[in-house]
Design a protein around this motif. Structure first.
Motif, mmCIF file in Angstrom:
data_model
loop_
_atom_site.group_PDB
_atom_site.id
_atom_site.type_symbol
_atom_site.label_atom_id
_atom_site.label_comp_id
_atom_site.label_asym_id
_atom_site.label_seq_id
_atom_site.Cartn_x
_atom_site.Cartn_y
_atom_site.Cartn_z
ATOM 1 N N SER A 93 0.834 -1.207 0.000
ATOM 2 C CA SER A 93 0.000 0.000 0.000
ATOM 3 C C SER A 93 0.863 1.250 0.000
ATOM 4 O O SER A 93 1.950 1.281 0.603
ATOM 5 C CB SER A 93 -0.910 0.048 1.235
ATOM 6 O OG SER A 93 -1.835 -1.008 1.243
ATOM 7 N N GLU A 164 3.102 -2.832 7.399
ATOM 8 C CA GLU A 164 1.761 -3.135 7.887
ATOM 9 C C GLU A 164 1.329 -2.085 8.899
ATOM 10 O O GLU A 164 2.045 -1.124 9.178
ATOM 11 C CB GLU A 164 1.736 -4.556 8.441
ATOM 12 C CG GLU A 164 2.093 -5.572 7.349
ATOM 13 C CD GLU A 164 1.649 -6.977 7.674
ATOM 14 O OE1 GLU A 164 0.882 -7.155 8.635
ATOM 15 O OE2 GLU A 164 2.071 -7.904 6.967
ATOM 16 N N ARG A 165 0.149 -2.275 9.464
ATOM 17 C CA ARG A 165 -0.493 -1.219 10.252
ATOM 18 C C ARG A 165 0.360 -0.716 11.419
ATOM 19 O O ARG A 165 0.459 0.493 11.652
ATOM 20 C CB ARG A 165 -1.845 -1.701 10.778
ATOM 21 C CG ARG A 165 -2.909 -1.838 9.696
ATOM 22 C CD ARG A 165 -4.193 -2.430 10.243
ATOM 23 N NE ARG A 165 -5.186 -2.621 9.181
ATOM 24 C CZ ARG A 165 -6.239 -1.843 9.005
ATOM 25 N NH1 ARG A 165 -6.443 -0.826 9.799
ATOM 26 N NH2 ARG A 165 -7.090 -2.087 8.021
ATOM 27 N N GLU A 166 0.957 -1.629 12.187
ATOM 28 C CA GLU A 166 1.687 -1.193 13.378
ATOM 29 C C GLU A 166 2.903 -0.359 13.025
ATOM 30 O O GLU A 166 3.218 0.611 13.721
ATOM 31 C CB GLU A 166 2.079 -2.413 14.223
ATOM 32 C CG GLU A 166 0.901 -3.049 14.945
ATOM 33 C CD GLU A 166 0.084 -2.034 15.738
ATOM 34 O OE1 GLU A 166 0.680 -1.253 16.515
ATOM 35 O OE2 GLU A 166 -1.147 -1.999 15.564
ATOM 36 N N ARG A 168 3.145 1.498 10.379
ATOM 37 C CA ARG A 168 2.610 2.798 9.953
ATOM 38 C C ARG A 168 2.193 3.644 11.152
ATOM 39 O O ARG A 168 2.299 4.868 11.136
ATOM 40 C CB ARG A 168 1.435 2.577 8.987
ATOM 41 C CG ARG A 168 1.875 1.972 7.651
ATOM 42 C CD ARG A 168 0.722 1.440 6.819
ATOM 43 N NE ARG A 168 1.223 0.683 5.689
ATOM 44 C CZ ARG A 168 1.264 1.114 4.422
ATOM 45 N NH1 ARG A 168 0.775 2.306 4.134
ATOM 46 N NH2 ARG A 168 1.767 0.365 3.462
ATOM 47 N N ARG A 169 1.712 2.977 12.194
ATOM 48 C CA ARG A 169 1.330 3.708 13.398
ATOM 49 C C ARG A 169 2.545 4.385 14.048
ATOM 50 O O ARG A 169 2.433 5.463 14.617
ATOM 51 C CB ARG A 169 0.663 2.766 14.400
ATOM 52 C CG ARG A 169 0.032 3.494 15.601
ATOM 53 C CD ARG A 169 -0.641 2.507 16.535
ATOM 54 N NE ARG A 169 -1.611 1.695 15.826
ATOM 55 C CZ ARG A 169 -2.842 2.093 15.525
ATOM 56 N NH1 ARG A 169 -3.238 3.310 15.861
ATOM 57 N NH2 ARG A 169 -3.671 1.284 14.901
ATOM 58 N N PRO A 297 -6.279 7.261 11.399
ATOM 59 C CA PRO A 297 -6.802 6.058 10.731
ATOM 60 C C PRO A 297 -6.506 6.005 9.235
ATOM 61 O O PRO A 297 -6.398 4.911 8.669
ATOM 62 C CB PRO A 297 -8.311 6.139 10.992
ATOM 63 C CG PRO A 297 -8.446 6.978 12.220
ATOM 64 C CD PRO A 297 -7.340 7.989 12.118
ATOM 65 N N THR A 300 -2.812 4.595 8.884
ATOM 66 C CA THR A 300 -2.605 3.218 9.339
ATOM 67 C C THR A 300 -3.421 2.204 8.540
ATOM 68 O O THR A 300 -3.140 1.007 8.590
ATOM 69 C CB THR A 300 -2.954 3.076 10.826
ATOM 70 O OG1 THR A 300 -4.311 3.490 11.047
ATOM 71 C CG2 THR A 300 -2.021 3.927 11.679
ATOM 72 N N ASP A 301 -4.418 2.674 7.796
ATOM 73 C CA ASP A 301 -5.303 1.776 7.049
ATOM 74 C C ASP A 301 -4.689 1.436 5.696
ATOM 75 O O ASP A 301 -4.632 2.279 4.799
ATOM 76 C CB ASP A 301 -6.670 2.436 6.867
ATOM 77 C CG ASP A 301 -7.701 1.518 6.236
ATOM 78 O OD1 ASP A 301 -7.342 0.379 5.872
ATOM 79 O OD2 ASP A 301 -8.857 1.940 6.102
ATOM 80 N N THR A 302 -4.250 0.196 5.525
ATOM 81 C CA THR A 302 -3.625 -0.218 4.266
ATOM 82 C C THR A 302 -4.643 -0.397 3.144
ATOM 83 O O THR A 302 -4.259 -0.593 1.991
ATOM 84 C CB THR A 302 -2.848 -1.532 4.465
ATOM 85 O OG1 THR A 302 -3.739 -2.535 4.982
ATOM 86 C CG2 THR A 302 -1.685 -1.333 5.428
ATOM 87 N N ARG A 304 -7.305 1.857 2.667
ATOM 88 C CA ARG A 304 -8.046 3.119 2.589
ATOM 89 C C ARG A 304 -8.322 3.528 1.145
ATOM 90 O O ARG A 304 -7.466 3.421 0.264
ATOM 91 C CB ARG A 304 -7.237 4.206 3.289
ATOM 92 C CG ARG A 304 -7.802 5.614 3.220
ATOM 93 C CD ARG A 304 -9.107 5.778 3.963
ATOM 94 N NE ARG A 304 -9.011 5.449 5.368
ATOM 95 C CZ ARG A 304 -9.881 5.846 6.291
ATOM 96 N NH1 ARG A 304 -10.908 6.602 5.946
ATOM 97 N NH2 ARG A 304 -9.746 5.468 7.551
#
Length: 397
Positions: A93, A164-166, A168-169, A297, A300-302, A304
């Motif tokens: 992403s 992944e999400r973490e 990106r966070r 959000p 962090t949302d792959t 979106r």
């Protein structure tokens, strides 16, 4: 929105798309696509889980369907048209950032005008780009005016697309300054003891070459410059406003900063214990002043969905514009994002919510003006804006 208004806007959006050139994002055929049509009733219905194969040529699709909004996914997939996310086969992403004026701490809803909100959002955008360019060194970034209340930034560096999400966070936390501890910014060096002290000492400095440490250092030095330029009594009084800083510490901090200014300028915040204590307090102000208040959000949302540059925003009639970096300083969304399709004409509308209009208009010298409730003849781009925002209905000509 009544039928006449809806059909007018749908038709004029179609006119815009027939004369526009739209550049799809990279790997457009690997992305999910979605759009919102001009449906009846107060709500909006998202049509998603479409691939480029379903839509066909993007420009032809826009001219034919005339959607109210259109989006593509940050994610790239094996099967973008699969009806569930688990079946799409995620590959990677883009890293997407969203700055929305409604969510900025500096914006006062109900007091700031639309133009003021967008100006504050642009300031936040410049801070975000400072992080992305200088702290992370990203190279493949695209800046987009959202057509509504803010800006999007797309990062497509290959090295980050697989995050992944973490992970990106963690990037989100960094640019927002979440969990930032002053002691983590300070570099500690063991140095030889001074005269009369046989044991080693520690020298504490802030980096001056980048990152949050450099931001903190700039703020601290700037604040001491201000105090040193003041009358000493006034400076001491100003310093005592900080917690646990009395007259003695304030005086000691000023004297230390004055006699060791070169060291302070080089990042040495250990010139006196009082200076260090004040630096700790000032560093907390840096986070509030220099962070980029992005919408967490979105980043962090792959999976979106994000607005397509070149399309029109169905809530404003303004164009979602891809911006070159050298355009940013002079970019005025309330003028530069008005589609040429809607310029040079006047239309009749029934204004249901009068008030300030800040769109550029030659009839008003480029200045904001007030529209009254009732039937009005206005420049078309003003009428489209008012109708898209629910402040007017299309009147019979």
């Amino acid at each position: 929105m009544d039928e006449r208004t809806r059909e007018y806007l749908r038709g004029r959006f179609g006119d815009h798309y027939r004369r526009s050139s739209i550049t799809p994002p990279p790997a457009a055929n690997e992305r999910e696509w979605g759009f919102i049509p001009w449906t009846e009733g107060p709500g909006e219905t998202m049509v998603r889980h479409r691939s480029l194969l379903d839509l066909g040529n993007v420009e032809d699709f826009l001219a034919r369907k005339k959607p109210r909004h259109i989006y593509f996914s940050a994610g790239r997939y094996d099967d973008p048209s699969a009806s569930t996310m688990s079946d799409k086969g995620w590959r990677n992403s883009d890293l997407v950032f969203d700055l929305d004026a409604d969510h900025l701490p500096s914006v006062v809803l109900g007091e700031d005008t639309y133009g003021e909100m967008l100006a504050k959002c642009k300031d936040a955008l410049m801070r975000l780009l400072d992080f992305l360019d200088d702290d992370f060194g990203f190279e493949d970034t695209t800046v987009v005016f959202s057509g509504g209340r803010g800006y999007h930034v797309h990062v497509r560096d290959e090295r980050i697309r697989g995050l992944e999400r973490e992970a990106r966070r963690e990037i989100v936390d960094y640019v927002r300054g979440i969990g930032l501890e002053f002691d983590e910014l300070v570099e500690v060096e063991t140095v030889a003891g001074t005269a009369g002290r046989s044991s080693p000492a520690e020298k504490r400095t802030l980096p001056t070459d980048g990152g949050w440490g450099a931001r903190a250092h700039r703020h601290i030095l700037s604040q001491f410059d201000e105090w040193l330029a003041m009358d000493e009594a006034d400076a001491i009084e100003a310093l005592q406003r900080y917690d646990r800083i009395g007259e003695g510490k304030a005086t000691a901090a000023l004297n230390a900063a004055r006699t060791n200014y070169e060291g302070l300028e080089a990042g040495n915040i250990d010139v006196h214990s009082a200076v260090y204590q004040i630096a700790q307090v000032l560093a907390q102000e840096v986070v509030a002043a220099d962070n980029a208040p992005i919408d967490e959000p979105v980043t962090t949302d792959t999976n979106r969905l994000i607005r397509l540059p070149g399309s029109l925003h169905g809530g404003s009639g303004l164009e979602v514009q891809r911006l070159d970096r050298d355009e940013l300083a002079d970019f005025d969304p309330l003028s530069d994002a008005i589609p040429e399709t809607f310029r040079g004409h006047e239309i009749a509308v029934e204004v249901t919510e009068g008030g300030l209009v800040e769109l550029d208009t030659a009839d008003h010298g480029g200045d904001s003006f007030t529209v009254e409730a009732g039937n009005q003849t206005v420049p078309e781009h003003v009428g489209v804006f008012l109708m898209a925002r629910g402040r007017a209905r299309k009147a019979q000509e």
